[in-house]
Enzyme design. Sequence first.
Site, PDB file in Angstrom:
ATOM      1  N   VAL A   1       0.839  -1.200   0.000  1.00 52.56           N
ATOM      2  CA  VAL A   1       0.000   0.000   0.000  1.00 52.56           C
ATOM      3  C   VAL A   1       0.875   1.252   0.000  1.00 52.56           C
ATOM      4  CG1 VAL A   1      -1.727   1.307   1.301  1.00 52.56           C
ATOM      5  CG2 VAL A   1      -1.910  -1.179   1.142  1.00 52.56           C
TER       6      VAL A   1
ATOM      7  N   THR B   1      -1.830  13.658   3.794  1.00 49.26           N
ATOM      8  CA  THR B   1      -0.581  14.368   4.075  1.00 49.26           C
ATOM      9  C   THR B   1       0.320  14.475   2.848  1.00 49.26           C
ATOM     10  OG1 THR B   1       0.419  12.335   4.909  1.00 49.26           O
ATOM     11  CG2 THR B   1      -0.602  13.773   6.511  1.00 49.26           C
TER      12      THR B   1
ATOM     13  N   ASP C   1      -2.184  24.807 -40.221  1.00 52.08           N
ATOM     14  CA  ASP C   1      -2.760  25.294 -41.458  1.00 52.08           C
ATOM     15  C   ASP C   1      -2.311  26.747 -41.632  1.00 52.08           C
ATOM     16  OD1 ASP C   1      -4.270  25.354 -43.729  1.00 52.08           O
ATOM     17  OD2 ASP C   1      -6.180  25.646 -42.721  1.00 52.08           O
TER      18      ASP C   1
END
Length: 920
Positions: free
Chosen positions: A289, A756, A336
């Site tokens: 994790v 945090t 273009d």
Amino acid sequence: MTRPASPAWHALAADECLQQLDASRAGLSTAQTSERLARLGLNRLELAAGRSDLQILWDQFSNVMLIMLLAVAAVSAVVAHVEARFPKDAIAIVLIVVLNGLLGYLQESKAQQALLALRNMAQPMVQVRRDGQWQRLSSEQLVPGDLIRLEAGDRVPADARLLEVAELGLREAALTGEAEAVFKKAELVLEPGTPVLERQNCLFQGTEVVRGRGVALVTATGMATELGQIAELINTAGGEDTPLQQRLDGLAKVLVSGALALVAVVMGVGVAMGLDLLNLLEVALSMAVAIVPEGLPAVITVTLAIGTQRMVRRAALIRRLPAVEALGSVTVICSDKTGTLTQNRQVVQELRSGTEAVTVGGQGYEPVGSFSATALTAPAGASPGSVPGGRSLLLQAGVLCSDAELKQDGPSAWEILGDPTEGALVVVAAKDGVDDFALRNRFPRSAEIPFSSERQLMAVWVEDPDGTLQAPLGAVAAGSSRLLITKGAPEVIVASCDRWLDGSGVVPLDPAQAQWWLEQARELAAGGLRVLAFACAPHHPSPELELERQVLLGLMAQLDPARPEVTEAVATCRQAGIRPVMITGDHPLTARAIGAGIGLTSADGEVVLGRELEGFDDATLQQVVARCSVYARVAPEQKLRIVKALQANGQVVAMTGDGVNDAPALKQAHIGVAMGITGTEVSKEAADMVLLDDNFATIVSAVEEGRLVYANIRRFVKYILGSNVGELITIGAAPLLGLTGVPMTPLQILWMNLVTDGVPALALALEPGEDGLMLRPPARPGESIFARGIGRYIVRIGLVFAAITIVMMVYAARSGAPWQPMVFTTLCLAQMGHALSARSDLPLSRVAPFSNPWLLWAVVLTTGLQLALLYVPALSSFFGTVPLAGHDLLVCVGFSLVFFVYLELEKWWRLWRRRSSANA
């Protein structure tokens, strides 16, 4: 439905086309049309099946980091079940995975509307001849072999070969990208290899009739039309992943593989040391994790959204969020010409009057400008200079022999009503003080011959009862009360003249002088200007007589000029390591003149024609695009090939466009840029970004914003991942140091990664740009997000962060303090110092302290929330912490400050090294 191979209809005579399609001038029979409809299908565009909403949602969970988190959640739930406790860690992880997946889904779930817009463009009602009768039918019912009748205001319902025309003019901008009307000729038989842009005997679906009328034979319907081929190109155009998407994919793979390797090492060493297997499993889950930056997708999304708001303020509307960052990585901008590099306003740049060249100043349609005359070398036998009133007569002739009007739309806004070419004549006269409305009222038109592509001229007869208009002609106009004025192609007008106005007045025009005038016209045309010649004839009674024995008044040369800011924008591109490229359907001389004028190429620079591109294989084209910056007479599929060739060379490509023809290339490019003012809905739907002002300079501004976004993404990535590596090592070290339990639970790690880490990271995304963003080269195509020192920084800072935290962890454990909440608190507080330091590579003493107040507020807020987790009982219980004594909290603050001081000292050391190297 199978369609036979189509012949080159433009290369066949009209009767041959009828014969090929088994049709006649009486139209098809009902039986024939029924059979062809059954065999070929309706005249409509076929939509490609896109991904379903369910598939888009499913694809979000194929991300390797989310898959790993789901696996962690499953194992965590099993462990919680074994330990007979509520699986709150597993539930929290699953919720984060679902939220990330929904965030990705919302970004990608907008259905593509480009082909729907194409289909809508192609569904007018049409006059069709069937069974010998003209009737109105839906264009869906058309089949090859049908005869259709078109007039001004109609939209062409299918590709067709012209059989009859009467002054037929079409606007083919949606297909070719050029706004000027194209006049058609039915009797022409062209070469088989003639490009689409030059097939004057054919009509194309989706274009508009602006003048005249015609009868045509339908040669292709549905997906077999030129418009259908563009739809097919949109279907098959790849839509490359943006550089950010590619870098994040690479980041995910590196993080997951690194985390799994480290987990394997910790598990292996722990088992070898005889540690508790369940404890090791909990440590492994926490490590998995810890390495995944759960808050990163949300932070990146918000950062990109902030970038879009800044870009809107600079007239760039972002349709797809990843395009924001991708703009910062662009290495080539394909643009273009008309309306993007130029003003999309024809303006007279130069006159030839007598033996003088007159340069015209001013901007756009505003009737303010200067006239600066330069003497030319006069031809033999001519008097130098310009007769008094000669230039004025030339300018008035331009107004009287045109139908356009100049209107004021607001205090400083001017617009042309009518043909842009004629509008330029009215504007240049207005710069000399001529009011077009008053002039036409004073000298009313009594007869005219409209312009036609066959005659290549327009003629008008105006009343001049007192001879005021003809005064500069002198004695030859004595007694004349009507004046013939003609304008047209120089070779046609000069051939109809036997006199001209030199410095002394009306004099005979000999062959050598006529050739001199034609050379003047060719010189102007070679500079990319459109040249019109003007002549007049007093005493000419009516259109029934030949237009001859005229007096040549002079030439006017006009151009759609470059936008004033484009030259600087092109220079900025070059400084920033970006190569601007012009791709246009216009004439090569015009393309070269504009390109040279804005610094895109040299006056004799290479211009590659669409016809040449057809002969290049892919390998040759890749070599050509590596060197050439100007392309002219380019067809839609060739624009797509150019983009693909640049991408094959490793370039990150932005492509601009406004017409239907541009949509495939817009979709293929990394960044498709459509025009907000002149762009079709098809081009806007295919694009990633829309220019609200159709201005090339806006693209450059957007690139600068994109670079700022990417710089901020790199800034908070190194902040987040440096912290995550520190967490990972700290968690893995605990069991190896003999500590029982895990330093932080998965729930606490999620808090760190989302709050945090996440809140200060969002504030870092608001960091203002540093000087010199557009003086650096773009990020290298294919560059990893770890490039240019980021990877080394993450590893180095992660190791230092972990070392400081581990020392504190061992100290707290040996002193009997609650070491787990202290580790949690130290990591969170140290992150605040890290966030402040990550603002800049310079020491904070060299950075304005309040230039990003959001970061200061984020640090205060996050610190307060962290303390709440310790001292608010409900939060403390839920997150598994305990209140810390004052002494223990000070220890956490002290070790956090050590980390902050290290970060700043390292920056000072790097600054000293750079200065030492510079002075060596």
